[in-house]
Design a protein around this motif. Structure first.
Motif, mmCIF file in Angstrom:
data_model
loop_
_atom_site.group_PDB
_atom_site.id
_atom_site.type_symbol
_atom_site.label_atom_id
_atom_site.label_comp_id
_atom_site.label_asym_id
_atom_site.label_seq_id
_atom_site.Cartn_x
_atom_site.Cartn_y
_atom_site.Cartn_z
ATOM 1 N N THR A 71 0.826 -1.211 0.000
ATOM 2 C CA THR A 71 0.000 0.000 0.000
ATOM 3 C C THR A 71 0.855 1.253 0.000
ATOM 4 N N ASN A 77 -18.162 -1.300 8.537
ATOM 5 C CA ASN A 77 -17.212 -1.175 7.436
ATOM 6 C C ASN A 77 -17.350 -2.309 6.429
ATOM 7 N N LYS A 110 -17.784 -1.499 2.591
ATOM 8 C CA LYS A 110 -16.847 -2.033 1.599
ATOM 9 C C LYS A 110 -17.595 -2.793 0.509
ATOM 10 N N ARG A 118 -10.627 -1.315 10.465
ATOM 11 C CA ARG A 118 -10.916 -0.109 9.684
ATOM 12 C C ARG A 118 -11.271 -0.450 8.240
ATOM 13 N N SER A 155 -10.116 0.682 5.531
ATOM 14 C CA SER A 155 -8.949 0.538 4.660
ATOM 15 C C SER A 155 -8.288 -0.830 4.765
ATOM 16 N N ASN A 156 -8.548 -1.562 5.869
ATOM 17 C CA ASN A 156 -7.924 -2.868 6.055
ATOM 18 C C ASN A 156 -8.839 -4.011 5.619
#
Length: 232
Positions: free
Chosen positions: A62, A141, A145, A180, A182-183
């Motif tokens: 990333t 999340n 997502k 999160r 983003s993970n």
């Protein structure tokens, strides 16, 4: 005072937060370079007994995508690389549409229009079924997502149904405790299994079943690398 990977990551999040916030500034790289000039001597001198020199390849996938094209002197502590302070390109802010709104017919229509790629029955199921014994952050999340990926597998692009998909932690939860947005990444269950498989025969069998191409294999290997597993 605490030379560990976690402290370096806290430092990195502050730096990236500043970079993201001021990215709209026209001369952001020049401005941050002034800050970098004052801090790099401190970074070099005060940490000389605990830091090691690092390479671009030592960064996570990333971070490599984020800082591709920059060639500073990298340093690391316990395999966690310090991100370069000055390395931020100017970004033009996209105007937010004032029409988008939950409280008007027109605003709701615009929101729903963006979700039309996902069948209503699937979207309703995803939004009303929570994973027990997991955090609220993870469950929220997970839904976000799925919607952000338009109900499709991030690797194959295949449309997902109500029960043939899994929400995968890029950095395994037992290592990161990170729920999160983003993970997280949404994958078809077979792809998710392939990310974690260690048995070579099962890997080959699953690859043939999925008919994985070169680009898809690259994405799978990136996820396996974050899980500390060998590439396939």
């Amino acid at each position: 005072k605490k030379p560990c990977a976690e402290t370096v990551w806290h430092f990195n999040t502050v730096v990236m937060g500043i970079q993201n916030y001021y990215a709209a500034a026209t001369h952001i790289s020049n401005n941050l370079n002034e800050l970098n000039f004052h801090l790099r001597r401190t970074l070099y001198n005060r940490l000389k007994d605990v830091r090691k020199e690092a390479k671009f390849e030592d960064m996570t996938v990333t971070l490599q995508k984020r800082y591709k094209g920059y060639e500073p002197q990298f340093y690391k502590i316990q395999e966690m690389v310090f991100v370069p302070i000055y390395a931020q390109r100017h970004k033009t802010n996209l105007c937010y549409s004032q029409v988008t709104c939950n409280y008007t017919v027109e605003g709701r229509e615009k929101i729903h229009r963006n979700l039309k790629g996902i069948p209503n029955i699937v979207l309703t199921y995803v939004m009303t079924n929570f994973i027990p014994n997991r955090s609220i952050e993870y469950n929220d999340n997970r839904i976000s997502k799925f919607i952000a990926q338009y109900g499709k597998c991030a690797v194959t692009g295949r449309e997902l149904g109500m029960s043939d998909w899994h929400c995968h932690h890029k950095v395994p939860y037992h290592l990161s405790r990170d729920d999160r947005f983003s993970n997280l990444i949404v994958l078809h269950e077979s792809v998710h299994r392939l990310v974690h498989l260690k048995d070579h025969m099962k890997i080959e069998k699953t690859l043939k079943e999925l008919k994985v191409d070169t680009n898809q294999k690259r994405k799978i290997n990136e996820l396996r690398k974050q899980c500390k597993l060998q590439s396939i």
